[in-house]
Design an enzyme around this catalytic site. Structure first.
Site, PDB file in Angstrom:
ATOM      1  CB  CYS A 131      -1.623   9.895  -1.668  1.00  0.00           C
ATOM      2  SG  CYS A 131      -3.360   9.656  -1.373  1.00  0.00           S
TER       3      CYS A 131
ATOM      4  NE  ARG B 157       2.635   9.189  -5.645  1.00  0.00           N
ATOM      5  CZ  ARG B 157       3.100   8.016  -6.023  1.00  0.00           C
ATOM      6  NH1 ARG B 157       3.913   7.936  -7.047  1.00  0.00           N
ATOM      7  NH2 ARG B 157       2.766   6.915  -5.382  1.00  0.00           N
TER       8      ARG B 157
ATOM      9  CD1 TRP C 163      -6.830  10.406  -7.325  1.00  0.00           C
ATOM     10  CD2 TRP C 163      -7.259   8.530  -6.193  1.00  0.00           C
ATOM     11  NE1 TRP C 163      -7.700   9.654  -8.071  1.00  0.00           N
ATOM     12  CE2 TRP C 163      -7.987   8.497  -7.398  1.00  0.00           C
ATOM     13  CE3 TRP C 163      -7.389   7.460  -5.315  1.00  0.00           C
ATOM     14  CZ2 TRP C 163      -8.806   7.435  -7.764  1.00  0.00           C
ATOM     15  CZ3 TRP C 163      -8.209   6.395  -5.671  1.00  0.00           C
ATOM     16  CH2 TRP C 163      -8.898   6.392  -6.889  1.00  0.00           C
TER      17      TRP C 163
ATOM     18  N   GLY D  78      -2.024   4.954   0.860  1.00  0.00           N
ATOM     19  CA  GLY D  78      -2.403   3.548   0.967  1.00  0.00           C
ATOM     20  C   GLY D  78      -3.759   3.410   1.627  1.00  0.00           C
TER      21      GLY D  78
ATOM     22  CD  GLU E 156      -3.051   4.637 -25.235  1.00  0.00           C
ATOM     23  OE1 GLU E 156      -3.705   3.863 -24.528  1.00  0.00           O
ATOM     24  OE2 GLU E 156      -2.389   5.580 -24.764  1.00  0.00           O
TER      25      GLU E 156
ATOM     26  CE  LYS F  67      -3.489   8.576 -23.172  1.00  0.00           C
ATOM     27  NZ  LYS F  67      -2.852   7.302 -22.932  1.00  0.00           N
TER      28      LYS F  67
ATOM     29  CD  GLU G 156      -5.818   8.999 -19.857  1.00  0.00           C
ATOM     30  OE1 GLU G 156      -5.733   8.718 -18.669  1.00  0.00           O
ATOM     31  OE2 GLU G 156      -5.007   8.582 -20.703  1.00  0.00           O
TER      32      GLU G 156
ATOM     33  CG  HIS H 127     -20.478  -8.341 -35.604  1.00  0.00           C
ATOM     34  ND1 HIS H 127     -21.225  -9.328 -36.199  1.00  0.00           N
ATOM     35  CD2 HIS H 127     -19.245  -8.410 -36.164  1.00  0.00           C
ATOM     36  CE1 HIS H 127     -20.469  -9.985 -37.068  1.00  0.00           C
ATOM     37  NE2 HIS H 127     -19.269  -9.439 -37.067  1.00  0.00           N
TER      38      HIS H 127
HETATM   39  O1  M6R Z   1       1.968   2.813 -14.397  1.00  0.00           O
HETATM   40  P1  M6R Z   1       1.163   1.872 -15.217  1.00  0.00           P
HETATM   41  O2  M6R Z   1       1.641   1.754 -16.618  1.00  0.00           O
HETATM   42  O3  M6R Z   1       1.031   0.507 -14.571  1.00  0.00           O
HETATM   43  O4  M6R Z   1      -0.297   2.489 -15.250  1.00  0.00           O
HETATM   44  C1  M6R Z   1      -1.358   1.830 -15.833  1.00  0.00           C
HETATM   45  C2  M6R Z   1      -2.541   2.751 -16.033  1.00  0.00           C
HETATM   46  O5  M6R Z   1      -2.986   3.247 -14.807  1.00  0.00           O
HETATM   47  C3  M6R Z   1      -2.199   3.927 -16.946  1.00  0.00           C
HETATM   48  O6  M6R Z   1      -1.713   3.499 -18.169  1.00  0.00           O
HETATM   49  C4  M6R Z   1      -3.457   4.796 -17.172  1.00  0.00           C
HETATM   50  O7  M6R Z   1      -4.408   4.088 -17.893  1.00  0.00           O
HETATM   51  C5  M6R Z   1      -3.089   6.104 -17.870  1.00  0.00           C
HETATM   52  N1  M6R Z   1      -3.804   7.189 -17.281  1.00  0.00           N
HETATM   53  C6  M6R Z   1      -3.426   6.122 -19.311  1.00  0.00           C
HETATM   54  O8  M6R Z   1      -3.077   7.304 -19.927  1.00  0.00           O
END
Ligand code: M6R
Length: 610
Positions: free
Chosen positions: A2, A27, A74, A99, A483, A487, A490, A506
């Site tokens: 948010c 956010r 959010w 929050g 990673e 990527k 997401e 395995h």
């Molecule tokens: O701000 P942070 O690095 O603590 O955030 C951690 C994860 O929320 C953040 O890396 C998230 O996985 C991303 N969307 C990945 O691209």
């Protein structure tokens, strides 16, 4: 999660708030809303979905006034709907909140019993009712908000305005970020710096337990119960252009291209080649000889950086490293003593699980320190009081998918590994000089990868319609496989799995068929042969292979359907380079499929809920 923006001044509040919300849309983007007070009356506009929907509402029903609050949501309590969108208004009191109010059900029952009617399913509306009921009892706004804080439990950052006292905004913070921007005859409040960067570079970072009242002429900060807190403004060197797309189609693309500079900035000023030493400004790892173990904790992409960090620190400084997901570490009663160093990695510095995990470790006696990108963030502050913070200099990262934050985190980890190696005597001066020389080659090598984006676009076109992907790597490139898969999933919503290449036999090998592309990372180094053998196993089962390999590798083209070559570097530095083509592949597949790259569904940039 948010985004909050508040403005009090002499300009039109709507323009400033909407522009601010646009910078905070990363956010959350389930709904958005704004409330402006003018002539003693509150005007509210809200819309489900992205900010552009609110823009449309405002173009049909504009709001005038010079004080107001806005929110981009959010959803946590209550589905995304106009009714649940903030601001929430009760009897002329409007609230935006980030929050979770944990005791909202019991408060709601109590307020309902007093005859109060609720219009939404949110926890936030409780705050508006509590303040309104305190005002109805005769309190003015500030004491009414203080009394409300006494009644609520949980994480909150909120901004409240009242049409009965239309000259002030009241804000308070507990476990959720809020910054106050200082202007001339005007003041700002927001969840994050970029929201106000176009208007000021001078910020006050509220701490947990801070309560602030903003008027046109100033900002007064106290604790929740009214004890004065000195206002300590800080100047931020991020520029407003850093939060613009700068000609790129998406922030993510821009941020991928910013990596050479971000990496160079993160190294700059920290390396003395002559002495072969690394200066970790702000971090005191204590007596490196006495530390016998590290725990690195993080979430998401930062967790993948932590996994690479394990290879770096163990190999260079010979200290055992455990890597733990913050959401797991915080609840598993970790075994910790004073010789344990706990390192948190977080781009935002606000991820709730990471913050909670390090607090838990600190209580158990660990020295905690952090790699963070956002100055004065909650994690940075927590660690500043213990082991310290090593800031990455990536600049603001707006795209929800983390890119430049990741590569700069890897640089920071490499610097820490070299520092520890030198302090502990596991790394000679000559070897350190060689490693640092390799590190300094990285910005140019990333540029070389970026200059060949066209060939990545061709690869992306060939596989963009696949429904499942496998990513394989070994050693320090195993976390890069994770990673790369994260990527892709997401931002494109395509299913992707990252695996240690040696684990294929395995189980996952059963998935291989001619429809499923496998992206393998097989750069030069100690595990090259082993990785190639694992990729051969994919080929033998008719799998489609895209391989990231090292320049000069003539053999790899024999098994790969597509090859992307990256410049040669030290195997421990390789991940900083091999991840870049994977970021671009994910980006282009998502773009070709028309998904919302910068604001993928269900996600938010900063995860401040459990
Ligand atoms: O701000 P942070 O690095 O603590 O955030 C951690 C994860 O929320 C953040 O890396 C998230 O996985 C991303 N969307 C990945 O691209």
């Amino acid at each position: 999660m948010c985004g909050i923006v508040g403005y009090v001044g002499n300009r039109e509040a709507t323009t400033i708030i909407i522009e601010g919300l646009r910078r905070l849309e990363y956010r959350g983007y389930d709904s958005a809303g704004i409330a402006v007070v003018d002539g003693g009356k509150t005007g509210i506009r809200r819309a489900v979905g992205k900010l552009r929907n609110l823009d449309k509402v405002l173009s049909e029903q504009p709001l005038a006034g010079t004080i107001g609050i806005g929110h981009t949501r959010w959803a946590t309590h209550g589905r995304p709907s106009e009714q649940n969108a903030h601001p929430h208004e009760v009897e002329g009191i409007t609230v935006v909140h980030n929050g979770i109010i944990e005791n909202y059900l019991e408060l709601r029952r109590a307020l309902s019993a007093q005859g109060r009617k609720f219009k939404s399913e949110t926890d936030t509306e409780i705050i508006a009712h509590l303040v309104a009921s305190n005002v109805a009892k005769g309190l003015s706004l500030v004491p009414a908000v203080r009394a409300t804080i006494e009644a609520i439990r949980g994480a909150f950052a909120f901004v409240i305005q009242s049409e009965h006292e239309p000259d002030k905004l009241v804000t308070a913070k507990n476990a959720t970020p809020i910054v106050v921007g200082l202007g001339e005859g005007e003041n700002f409040v927001a969840s994050d710096i970029p929201a106000c960067l176009a208007h000021t570079r001078v910020f006050v970072f509220l701490r947990d337990g801070d309560f602030a009242v903003l008027t046109r002429s100033g900002v007064e900060i106290t604790t929740f119960d009214g004890t004065p807190v000195p206002v300590k403004p800080k100047r931020i060197d991020w520029s407003p252009v850093m939060a613009e797309k700068g000609g790129h189609k998406h922030f993510m693309h821009k941020e991928i291209y910013e990596q050479p500079t971000a990496v160079a900035d993160t190294i700059r000023g920290r390396v003395s080649m002559e002495e072969a030493r690394v200066h970790l400004d702000g971090v005191s790892i204590g007596d490196a000889q006495k530390l016998n173990r590290f725990i690195i904790t993080a979430c998401g992409t930062s967790y993948h950086a932590a996994l690479v960090g394990k290879f770096m620190i163990e190999s260079i400084a010979r200290i055992p490293v455990e890597v733990d997901l913050a959401s797991e570490l915080r609840y598993r009663e970790p075994v910790i003593d004073e010789q344990t160093g706990v390192l948190a990695i977080s781009q935002s510095g606000e991820t709730l699980d990471t913050l909670a995990a390090i607090k838990e470790c600190r209580t158990r006696g660990a020295t905690i320190f952090a790699i963070c990108n956002v100055l004065e963030s909650s994690i940075a502050r927590e660690c500043a009081e213990s082991g310290g913070v090593l800031y990455t200099h990536a600049g603001p990262e707006i795209g929800v998918a983390s890119t430049k934050a990741f590569t700069t985190q890897l640089v920071a980890l490499y610097l820490i590994a070299i520092h520890l190696g030198r302090e502990r005597g596991t790394l000679s001066k000559e070897d350190a000089q060689e490693l640092l020389t390799h590190l300094r080659e990285v910005p140019k090598q990333i540029e070389s990868v970026l200059s060949r984006e066209a060939s990545i676009i061709s690869i992306a076109r060939r596989v963009a319609k696949a429904r499942d992907f496998l990513y394989l790597g070994r050693g320090p490139n195993y976390p890069i496989a994770l990673e790369g898969a994260l990527k892709l999933k997401e931002i494109s919503y395509i299913h992707a799995e990252g695996y240690a290449a040696g684990e294929m036999k395995h189980g996952p090998i059963a998935l291989i068929d001619e429809k499923m592309p496998t992206i393998g990372i097989a750069t030069a180094g100690p595990v090259y042969e082993k990785t190639v053998s694992n990729l051969e196993e994919v080929k033998a089962r008719d799998g489609k292979l895209i391989i990231i390999a090292t320049e000069g590798d003539a053999r790899i083209a024999e098994i790969a359907d597509d090859v992307f070559l990256v410049p040669k570097n030290d195997p421990l530095i390789d991940p900083i380079i091999t991840v870049v083509p994977l970021q671009l592949i994910a980006y282009h597949i998502a773009d070709l499929n028309g998904t919302d790259v910068d604001q993928p569904r269900n996600l938010a940039k900063s995860v401040t809920v459990e």
